[in-house]
Design a protein around this motif. Sequence first.
Motif, short mmCIF file in Angstrom:
data_model
loop_
_atom_site.label_atom_id
_atom_site.label_comp_id
_atom_site.label_asym_id
_atom_site.label_seq_id
_atom_site.Cartn_x
_atom_site.Cartn_y
_atom_site.Cartn_z
N SER A 295 0.84 -1.20 0.00
CA SER A 295 0.00 0.00 0.00
C SER A 295 0.87 1.25 0.00
O SER A 295 1.98 1.23 0.53
N ILE A 296 0.32 2.30 -0.57
CA ILE A 296 0.88 3.65 -0.44
C ILE A 296 -0.21 4.46 0.22
O ILE A 296 -1.35 4.46 -0.24
N GLY A 297 0.14 5.13 1.33
CA GLY A 297 -0.89 5.80 2.09
C GLY A 297 -0.59 7.23 2.45
O GLY A 297 0.55 7.69 2.36
N TYR A 298 -1.64 7.91 2.89
CA TYR A 298 -1.56 9.29 3.34
C TYR A 298 -2.28 9.40 4.69
O TYR A 298 -3.44 9.01 4.80
N ARG A 299 -1.58 9.94 5.70
CA ARG A 299 -2.16 10.16 7.03
C ARG A 299 -2.71 11.58 7.11
O ARG A 299 -1.97 12.54 6.91
N PHE A 300 -3.98 11.69 7.44
CA PHE A 300 -4.59 13.00 7.66
C PHE A 300 -4.19 13.55 9.02
O PHE A 300 -4.05 14.76 9.20
N ASN A 301 -4.03 12.65 9.98
CA ASN A 301 -3.59 12.98 11.33
C ASN A 301 -3.09 11.68 11.96
O ASN A 301 -2.98 10.67 11.26
N ARG B 140 -8.39 1.72 0.87
CA ARG B 140 -8.68 1.32 2.25
C ARG B 140 -8.52 2.53 3.18
O ARG B 140 -7.70 3.41 2.94
N TYR B 141 -9.31 2.51 4.23
CA TYR B 141 -9.24 3.51 5.30
C TYR B 141 -8.66 2.82 6.53
O TYR B 141 -8.99 1.69 6.84
N ALA B 142 -7.77 3.52 7.23
CA ALA B 142 -7.16 2.98 8.45
C ALA B 142 -7.41 3.91 9.62
O ALA B 142 -7.30 5.14 9.48
N TYR B 143 -7.75 3.31 10.75
CA TYR B 143 -7.87 4.07 11.99
C TYR B 143 -6.86 3.50 12.98
O TYR B 143 -6.91 2.31 13.33
N SER B 144 -5.93 4.34 13.43
CA SER B 144 -4.89 3.93 14.38
C SER B 144 -5.26 4.36 15.78
O SER B 144 -5.76 5.47 15.99
N PHE B 145 -5.00 3.49 16.75
CA PHE B 145 -5.30 3.78 18.16
C PHE B 145 -4.10 4.38 18.85
O PHE B 145 -2.99 4.19 18.48
#
Length: 179
Positions: A138-144, A174-179
């Motif tokens: 995957s290549i991703g972008y973090r909004f925060n 895909r959407y990712a939510y990190s804790f």
Amino acid sequence: MNRKTSLLAAVGMAAFVCAPAYAESFISEVRIGVMDHDSSMFHDSHETTDPDVNFEVRFVSPDFLDWAFAPRPLIGGTINTGDGTSFGYAGLGWTFDLTEAFFVDFTLGGAVHDGETERATATSKNFGCRAQFHESASIGYRFNKANAIMVSIEHMSNASLCDDNEGLTNTGLRYAYSF
């Protein structure tokens, strides 16, 4: 709604409802996305044009894996919304930051599918055996710190360990939510 879609909805809802309660102890991230099943970007053969729904849970990397760049153990599934092949998988995932916002991600592991193992049909390739290798990138972008979106590719095949090895490659968002 067919049985696979109903099952996926139930599992996905349970994961997203229950995950925050356990996140501080061992879950590091949850992901969900939509994939182009047996993507025609790589070949002409399509099992089905019905999309896949992908979900994945990543766990905190245990200390004993620090020597291997601290991969995170993961479990997931890619469920076809029609009559195509669906599969569950487990493995290890590595995430490398390119900048504060951009990252790349790789996984390696195994999968078990519900497709054909002896002959190809109108809705399934011949995968040769039930157990397969599974890898993704995957290549991703973090909004925060908590939210990211990524373009992903995943592949499942048996690396010619069985007589037939048609493999399956999916692409999607895909959407990712990190804790």
